[in-house]
Design an enzyme around this catalytic site. Sequence first.
Site, PDB file in Angstrom:
ATOM      1  N   ASN A  53       5.877 -49.058  -3.989  1.00  0.00           N
ATOM      2  CA  ASN A  53       4.360 -49.934  -4.281  1.00  0.00           C
ATOM      3  C   ASN A  53       3.902 -50.229  -2.986  1.00  0.00           C
ATOM      4  O   ASN A  53       4.131 -49.715  -2.081  1.00  0.00           O
ATOM      5  CB  ASN A  53       4.906 -51.139  -5.287  1.00  0.00           C
ATOM      6  CG  ASN A  53       3.435 -51.142  -6.128  1.00  0.00           C
ATOM      7  OD1 ASN A  53       2.508 -51.877  -5.785  1.00  0.00           O
ATOM      8  ND2 ASN A  53       3.716 -50.870  -7.321  1.00  0.00           N
ATOM      9  N   HIS A 107       3.760 -46.603  -1.707  1.00  0.00           N
ATOM     10  CA  HIS A 107       4.695 -45.629  -2.166  1.00  0.00           C
ATOM     11  C   HIS A 107       5.182 -44.983  -0.565  1.00  0.00           C
ATOM     12  O   HIS A 107       5.529 -43.688  -0.461  1.00  0.00           O
ATOM     13  CB  HIS A 107       4.534 -44.763  -3.057  1.00  0.00           C
ATOM     14  CG  HIS A 107       4.221 -45.212  -4.468  1.00  0.00           C
ATOM     15  ND1 HIS A 107       5.160 -46.627  -4.690  1.00  0.00           N
ATOM     16  CD2 HIS A 107       3.717 -44.771  -5.513  1.00  0.00           C
ATOM     17  CE1 HIS A 107       4.931 -46.686  -6.065  1.00  0.00           C
ATOM     18  NE2 HIS A 107       4.036 -45.800  -6.410  1.00  0.00           N
ATOM     19  N   HIS A 140      10.456 -42.965  -9.378  1.00  0.00           N
ATOM     20  CA  HIS A 140       9.326 -43.052 -10.282  1.00  0.00           C
ATOM     21  C   HIS A 140       9.186 -42.028 -11.197  1.00  0.00           C
ATOM     22  O   HIS A 140       8.310 -41.487 -11.668  1.00  0.00           O
ATOM     23  CB  HIS A 140       7.818 -42.571  -9.136  1.00  0.00           C
ATOM     24  CG  HIS A 140       6.784 -43.350  -9.379  1.00  0.00           C
ATOM     25  ND1 HIS A 140       6.075 -43.214 -10.706  1.00  0.00           N
ATOM     26  CD2 HIS A 140       5.948 -44.041  -8.707  1.00  0.00           C
ATOM     27  CE1 HIS A 140       4.831 -43.828 -10.704  1.00  0.00           C
ATOM     28  NE2 HIS A 140       4.758 -44.459  -9.486  1.00  0.00           N
ATOM     29  N   GLN A 147       8.519 -52.803 -12.011  1.00  0.00           N
ATOM     30  CA  GLN A 147       7.012 -52.428 -12.174  1.00  0.00           C
ATOM     31  C   GLN A 147       7.001 -51.460 -13.236  1.00  0.00           C
ATOM     32  O   GLN A 147       7.330 -50.258 -13.669  1.00  0.00           O
ATOM     33  CB  GLN A 147       6.526 -51.256 -10.911  1.00  0.00           C
ATOM     34  CG  GLN A 147       5.137 -50.880 -10.983  1.00  0.00           C
ATOM     35  CD  GLN A 147       4.205 -51.986 -10.410  1.00  0.00           C
ATOM     36  OE1 GLN A 147       4.862 -53.131  -9.658  1.00  0.00           O
ATOM     37  NE2 GLN A 147       3.146 -52.145 -10.581  1.00  0.00           N
ATOM     38  N   GLU A 180       9.734 -48.892 -12.991  1.00  0.00           N
ATOM     39  CA  GLU A 180      10.375 -48.739 -11.413  1.00  0.00           C
ATOM     40  C   GLU A 180      11.065 -49.730 -11.047  1.00  0.00           C
ATOM     41  O   GLU A 180      10.581 -51.128 -10.783  1.00  0.00           O
ATOM     42  CB  GLU A 180       9.185 -48.371 -10.711  1.00  0.00           C
ATOM     43  CG  GLU A 180       8.347 -47.193 -11.156  1.00  0.00           C
ATOM     44  CD  GLU A 180       6.924 -47.286 -10.692  1.00  0.00           C
ATOM     45  OE1 GLU A 180       6.767 -47.421  -9.314  1.00  0.00           O
ATOM     46  OE2 GLU A 180       5.957 -47.271 -11.404  1.00  0.00           O
TER      47      GLU A 180
HETATM   48  C1  GLA Z   1       2.774 -47.078  -9.345  1.00  0.00           C
HETATM   49  C2  GLA Z   1       1.748 -47.844  -8.686  1.00  0.00           C
HETATM   50  C3  GLA Z   1       0.414 -47.510  -9.740  1.00  0.00           C
HETATM   51  C4  GLA Z   1       0.181 -46.114  -9.219  1.00  0.00           C
HETATM   52  C5  GLA Z   1       1.358 -45.208  -9.625  1.00  0.00           C
HETATM   53  C6  GLA Z   1       1.202 -43.846  -9.150  1.00  0.00           C
HETATM   54  O1  GLA Z   1       3.327 -47.238 -10.553  1.00  0.00           O
HETATM   55  O2  GLA Z   1       1.875 -49.392  -9.219  1.00  0.00           O
HETATM   56  O3  GLA Z   1      -0.751 -48.219  -9.245  1.00  0.00           O
HETATM   57  O4  GLA Z   1      -0.065 -45.778  -8.006  1.00  0.00           O
HETATM   58  O5  GLA Z   1       2.357 -45.792  -9.075  1.00  0.00           O
HETATM   59  O6  GLA Z   1       0.024 -43.024  -9.732  1.00  0.00           O
END
Ligand code: GLA
Length: 368
Positions: free
Chosen positions: A104, A130, A202, A304, A333
């Site tokens: 994140n 990320h 992810h 997340q 996540e």
């Molecule tokens: C995470 C982020 C999102 C997005 C995705 C990838 O979940 O929090 O905002 O960037 O990754 O697209």
Amino acid sequence: MKKFIQLLLVFLVLASNTVFAAAGPSIVAKEFGKIAGKKVMEYTLTNASGMQVSIINYGGALTKIITKDKKGNAGDVLTGFTNIEGYLQKTNPYFGALIGRYANRIAKGTYTVNGKIYHAALNNNGQSLHGGLTGFDKVIWESIILPGDSSIQLTYLSKDGEEGYPGNLKVKVVYTLSVANAVKIEYTATTDKATVINLTNHAYFNLSAGKEATIKNHILQLQATSYNPVNDVLIPTGKIENVKNTPMDFTSPKKMGQDLAKVAGGYDHNWILNKKPGLAIIASVYDPSSGRYMTVATTEPGIQFYTGNFLDGSLQHTKNGIQYIKNAAFTLETQHYPDSPNQPSFPSTQLNPGETYHQTTVYQFSIH
Ligand code: GLA
């Protein structure tokens, strides 16, 4: 007679092998593609009940999770691509990948460790997302099959200064498929300089395995009574807000789609888990159309929940040519809170020399 006994013996040996192969776990490794002449391997783990999990060593990405639905039909519950070109496309939204050094966002990519300012690579609206431009999702990991035919191990050395992070960080990830249909991901890491770390996976799930175009009918429950509100570039404001009487409330099972339209942009937030330190089940998802049920257990303090808001049907090389449209899949996540290095009140993400970082997450599948 002698010949007959010989034939019988051959038959018995073959039969016992077949039975053994069907009953025991197995791992098959095959070349998935090449990147700049370097082989990318795909490992397929199969357990005794026939569940399968595949992982490539590019980005350490989970490429397939094949489980049975309530009618006994096998289906793949992960979004993904059929070839390496799919994973390499610029807009690949981290499908199945390992995320590091910092999962994140870090606000403006800037943070301080022991009084020294560092700048992580910016790649998302002026923020670092990320791990930056070439995060752990975009590198080839060393990979081996571990004894026992149910685990593979990936390792990666992130060099001092890579993407703006201090310290040579040695990372190890072990993926295991258990006899109880659980996919376990165990992360460990050590560093030779104080640094920050937040590792996750992810994976995007659609438990209907392609039957339902979106995840709006999936039913989610989260062991979380509060979450981190975010600003317009998805950086936590620093406040901790209660979910009660808000669309963020998943303390009782609720359809992902029920309040989705009430959340600007869709769900893409960190929920603060109600848990003690250690591994605990903190989320469950049920898809009524297939009967598939998934629990998530983790050692992490946050999760997340993201409803694939940025998916727009434009990705190429998708499995079965599926168009991954908005909300086609969700992610859960497990992580430390976003932007923790800039938020002294959040649990610390600092890793010092001599310490070992640990995170364990388990996605377990069943039918209800
Ligand atoms: C995470 C982020 C999102 C997005 C995705 C990838 O979940 O929090 O905002 O960037 O990754 O697209």
